[in-house]
Design a protein around this motif. Structure first.
Motif, PDB file in Angstrom:
ATOM      1  N   GLN A  63       0.817  -1.213   0.000  1.00 30.88           N
ATOM      2  CA  GLN A  63       0.000   0.000   0.000  1.00 30.88           C
ATOM      3  C   GLN A  63       0.853   1.266   0.000  1.00 30.88           C
ATOM      4  O   GLN A  63       0.491   2.269  -0.619  1.00 30.88           O
ATOM      5  CB  GLN A  63      -0.939   0.006   1.217  1.00 30.88           C
ATOM      6  CG  GLN A  63      -1.966  -1.097   1.204  1.00 30.88           C
ATOM      7  CD  GLN A  63      -2.873  -1.027  -0.005  1.00 30.88           C
ATOM      8  OE1 GLN A  63      -3.352   0.041  -0.390  1.00 30.88           O
ATOM      9  NE2 GLN A  63      -3.104  -2.158  -0.647  1.00 30.88           N
ATOM     10  N   LYS A  64       1.986   1.243   0.696  1.00 31.83           N
ATOM     11  CA  LYS A  64       2.869   2.410   0.756  1.00 31.83           C
ATOM     12  C   LYS A  64       3.377   2.768  -0.643  1.00 31.83           C
ATOM     13  O   LYS A  64       3.428   3.944  -1.007  1.00 31.83           O
ATOM     14  CB  LYS A  64       4.029   2.138   1.703  1.00 31.83           C
ATOM     15  CG  LYS A  64       4.922   3.320   1.929  1.00 31.83           C
ATOM     16  CD  LYS A  64       4.221   4.386   2.746  1.00 31.83           C
ATOM     17  CE  LYS A  64       5.197   5.465   3.178  1.00 31.83           C
ATOM     18  NZ  LYS A  64       4.606   6.370   4.133  1.00 31.83           N
ATOM     19  N   VAL A  65       3.746   1.774  -1.438  1.00 27.83           N
ATOM     20  CA  VAL A  65       4.200   2.018  -2.812  1.00 27.83           C
ATOM     21  C   VAL A  65       3.078   2.652  -3.630  1.00 27.83           C
ATOM     22  O   VAL A  65       3.306   3.618  -4.363  1.00 27.83           O
ATOM     23  CB  VAL A  65       4.681   0.706  -3.482  1.00 27.83           C
ATOM     24  CG1 VAL A  65       4.816   0.870  -4.985  1.00 27.83           C
ATOM     25  CG2 VAL A  65       5.990   0.244  -2.875  1.00 27.83           C
ATOM     26  N   PHE A  69       3.737   6.316  -5.186  1.00 26.00           N
ATOM     27  CA  PHE A  69       3.939   6.475  -6.625  1.00 26.00           C
ATOM     28  C   PHE A  69       2.681   6.925  -7.375  1.00 26.00           C
ATOM     29  O   PHE A  69       2.769   7.388  -8.509  1.00 26.00           O
ATOM     30  CB  PHE A  69       4.460   5.168  -7.236  1.00 26.00           C
ATOM     31  CG  PHE A  69       5.902   4.921  -6.960  1.00 26.00           C
ATOM     32  CD1 PHE A  69       6.873   5.320  -7.869  1.00 26.00           C
ATOM     33  CD2 PHE A  69       6.310   4.291  -5.803  1.00 26.00           C
ATOM     34  CE1 PHE A  69       8.223   5.096  -7.620  1.00 26.00           C
ATOM     35  CE2 PHE A  69       7.651   4.059  -5.539  1.00 26.00           C
ATOM     36  CZ  PHE A  69       8.602   4.472  -6.448  1.00 26.00           C
ATOM     37  N   GLY A  70       1.506   6.722  -6.778  1.00 26.93           N
ATOM     38  CA  GLY A  70       0.272   7.146  -7.429  1.00 26.93           C
ATOM     39  C   GLY A  70      -0.295   6.164  -8.441  1.00 26.93           C
ATOM     40  O   GLY A  70      -1.182   6.507  -9.209  1.00 26.93           O
ATOM     41  N   TYR A  71       0.220   4.951  -8.446  1.00 29.58           N
ATOM     42  CA  TYR A  71      -0.289   3.904  -9.344  1.00 29.58           C
ATOM     43  C   TYR A  71      -1.238   2.977  -8.587  1.00 29.58           C
ATOM     44  O   TYR A  71      -1.176   2.872  -7.367  1.00 29.58           O
ATOM     45  CB  TYR A  71       0.857   3.042  -9.879  1.00 29.58           C
ATOM     46  CG  TYR A  71       1.751   3.696 -10.885  1.00 29.58           C
ATOM     47  CD1 TYR A  71       1.388   3.754 -12.232  1.00 29.58           C
ATOM     48  CD2 TYR A  71       2.976   4.237 -10.512  1.00 29.58           C
ATOM     49  CE1 TYR A  71       2.234   4.351 -13.172  1.00 29.58           C
ATOM     50  CE2 TYR A  71       3.822   4.834 -11.440  1.00 29.58           C
ATOM     51  CZ  TYR A  71       3.437   4.881 -12.768  1.00 29.58           C
ATOM     52  OH  TYR A  71       4.264   5.461 -13.689  1.00 29.58           O
ATOM     53  N   THR A  72      -2.068   2.272  -9.323  1.00 28.66           N
ATOM     54  CA  THR A  72      -2.836   1.170  -8.750  1.00 28.66           C
ATOM     55  C   THR A  72      -2.003  -0.099  -8.897  1.00 28.66           C
ATOM     56  O   THR A  72      -1.051  -0.136  -9.691  1.00 28.66           O
ATOM     57  CB  THR A  72      -4.178   0.960  -9.480  1.00 28.66           C
ATOM     58  OG1 THR A  72      -3.903   0.536 -10.822  1.00 28.66           O
ATOM     59  CG2 THR A  72      -5.026   2.227  -9.480  1.00 28.66           C
ATOM     60  N   ASN A  73      -2.352  -1.125  -8.173  1.00 27.07           N
ATOM     61  CA  ASN A  73      -1.650  -2.403  -8.299  1.00 27.07           C
ATOM     62  C   ASN A  73      -1.775  -2.935  -9.722  1.00 27.07           C
ATOM     63  O   ASN A  73      -0.817  -3.479 -10.273  1.00 27.07           O
ATOM     64  CB  ASN A  73      -2.200  -3.420  -7.292  1.00 27.07           C
ATOM     65  CG  ASN A  73      -1.113  -4.057  -6.472  1.00 27.07           C
ATOM     66  OD1 ASN A  73       0.067  -4.032  -6.835  1.00 27.07           O
ATOM     67  ND2 ASN A  73      -1.491  -4.637  -5.351  1.00 27.07           N
ATOM     68  N   ASP A 111      17.062   7.795  -7.499  1.00 25.68           N
ATOM     69  CA  ASP A 111      15.898   8.640  -7.783  1.00 25.68           C
ATOM     70  C   ASP A 111      14.787   7.791  -8.397  1.00 25.68           C
ATOM     71  O   ASP A 111      15.042   6.877  -9.191  1.00 25.68           O
ATOM     72  CB  ASP A 111      16.261   9.765  -8.751  1.00 25.68           C
ATOM     73  CG  ASP A 111      17.151  10.809  -8.107  1.00 25.68           C
ATOM     74  OD1 ASP A 111      17.182  10.889  -6.861  1.00 25.68           O
ATOM     75  OD2 ASP A 111      17.816  11.545  -8.853  1.00 25.68           O
ATOM     76  N   PHE A 112      13.570   8.138  -8.019  1.00 27.84           N
ATOM     77  CA  PHE A 112      12.372   7.474  -8.535  1.00 27.84           C
ATOM     78  C   PHE A 112      11.460   8.524  -9.146  1.00 27.84           C
ATOM     79  O   PHE A 112      11.551   9.708  -8.834  1.00 27.84           O
ATOM     80  CB  PHE A 112      11.633   6.734  -7.417  1.00 27.84           C
ATOM     81  CG  PHE A 112      12.317   5.476  -6.993  1.00 27.84           C
ATOM     82  CD1 PHE A 112      11.991   4.266  -7.571  1.00 27.84           C
ATOM     83  CD2 PHE A 112      13.303   5.508  -6.014  1.00 27.84           C
ATOM     84  CE1 PHE A 112      12.621   3.104  -7.191  1.00 27.84           C
ATOM     85  CE2 PHE A 112      13.944   4.345  -5.625  1.00 27.84           C
ATOM     86  CZ  PHE A 112      13.606   3.140  -6.211  1.00 27.84           C
ATOM     87  N   LYS A 113      10.550   8.051  -9.985  1.00 21.82           N
ATOM     88  CA  LYS A 113       9.603   8.930 -10.672  1.00 21.82           C
ATOM     89  C   LYS A 113       8.182   8.449 -10.387  1.00 21.82           C
ATOM     90  O   LYS A 113       7.847   7.290 -10.612  1.00 21.82           O
ATOM     91  CB  LYS A 113       9.895   8.897 -12.182  1.00 21.82           C
ATOM     92  CG  LYS A 113       9.034   9.806 -13.006  1.00 21.82           C
ATOM     93  CD  LYS A 113       9.478   9.837 -14.464  1.00 21.82           C
ATOM     94  CE  LYS A 113       9.407   8.454 -15.075  1.00 21.82           C
ATOM     95  NZ  LYS A 113       9.698   8.425 -16.510  1.00 21.82           N
ATOM     96  N   LYS A 114       7.362   9.364  -9.897  1.00 21.09           N
ATOM     97  CA  LYS A 114       5.957   9.057  -9.638  1.00 21.09           C
ATOM     98  C   LYS A 114       5.163   9.043 -10.940  1.00 21.09           C
ATOM     99  O   LYS A 114       5.641   9.511 -11.975  1.00 21.09           O
ATOM    100  CB  LYS A 114       5.356  10.121  -8.704  1.00 21.09           C
ATOM    101  CG  LYS A 114       5.977  10.182  -7.338  1.00 21.09           C
ATOM    102  CD  LYS A 114       5.305  11.261  -6.505  1.00 21.09           C
ATOM    103  CE  LYS A 114       5.940  11.331  -5.134  1.00 21.09           C
ATOM    104  NZ  LYS A 114       5.183  12.229  -4.242  1.00 21.09           N
ATOM    105  N   LYS A 115       3.955   8.562 -10.869  1.00 22.96           N
ATOM    106  CA  LYS A 115       3.078   8.528 -12.040  1.00 22.96           C
ATOM    107  C   LYS A 115       2.878   9.927 -12.616  1.00 22.96           C
ATOM    108  O   LYS A 115       2.843  10.105 -13.828  1.00 22.96           O
ATOM    109  CB  LYS A 115       1.728   7.913 -11.656  1.00 22.96           C
ATOM    110  CG  LYS A 115       0.740   7.779 -12.789  1.00 22.96           C
ATOM    111  CD  LYS A 115      -0.546   7.139 -12.319  1.00 22.96           C
ATOM    112  CE  LYS A 115      -1.554   7.049 -13.441  1.00 22.96           C
ATOM    113  NZ  LYS A 115      -2.810   6.422 -12.979  1.00 22.96           N
ATOM    114  N   ASN A 116       2.815  10.936 -11.742  1.00 19.77           N
ATOM    115  CA  ASN A 116       2.594  12.307 -12.201  1.00 19.77           C
ATOM    116  C   ASN A 116       3.875  12.997 -12.689  1.00 19.77           C
ATOM    117  O   ASN A 116       3.863  14.165 -13.039  1.00 19.77           O
ATOM    118  CB  ASN A 116       1.920  13.141 -11.117  1.00 19.77           C
ATOM    119  CG  ASN A 116       2.823  13.385  -9.910  1.00 19.77           C
ATOM    120  OD1 ASN A 116       4.023  13.066  -9.917  1.00 19.77           O
ATOM    121  ND2 ASN A 116       2.242  13.945  -8.864  1.00 19.77           N
TER     122      ASN A 116
END
Length: 134
Positions: A63-65, A69-73, A111-116
């Motif tokens: 759930q934290k991911v 990140f703003g994605y669904t499973n 570094d990571f990139k969110k959905k947005n």
């Protein structure tokens, strides 16, 4: 019939089978409780946890991911790990995959990139292990 030796043997076998059934039921209950406990630990951890294969296919995320990140499973299951990184860190991500295969464990920042499209830096701690022989 109660004094018949074959009847006594049959009664003993029935008692043994009853005990085995109780042992199996107890083991099944313990397994179910264990699975539930670890599922809760995974899904409700305060740390983001991905399960992915060595090709970068995301198998599961907690759930934290999803919140981070703003994605669904369902969406995550269709993308690979490199999609979650800005282009400038893809070589480091590739290096991390190679290192985990070599050593079985790795810890680093990336570094990571969110959905947005927003980016953030996170500490990664990763271990290599098999799930169900896969």
């Amino acid at each position: 019939m109660p004094n018949d030796p074959s009847y006594d043997e049959l009664e003993k076998r029935i008692r043994v089978l009853e005990e085995e059934i109780l042992e199996h039921k107890s083991a099944d209950k313990a397994l179910q409780e264990s699975e539930e406990k670890y599922s809760r630990l995974f899904h409700h951890s305060n740390d983001g946890i991905f399960l992915h294969d060595l090709d970068g296919n995301i198998l599961d995320a907690n759930q934290k991911v999803l919140a981070l990140f703003g994605y669904t499973n369902a969406e995550l299951s269709t993308i690979k790990i490199p999609v979650l990184h800005p282009e400038e860190v893809l070589e480091k991500s590739k290096w991390a995959f190679e290192k985990i295969v070599q050593d079985g464990y790795i810890q680093f920042e990336l570094d990571f990139k969110k959905k947005n499209g927003e980016t953030f830096t996170a500490e990664v701690s990763s271990s290599l292990f098999e799930i169900s022989g896969a």
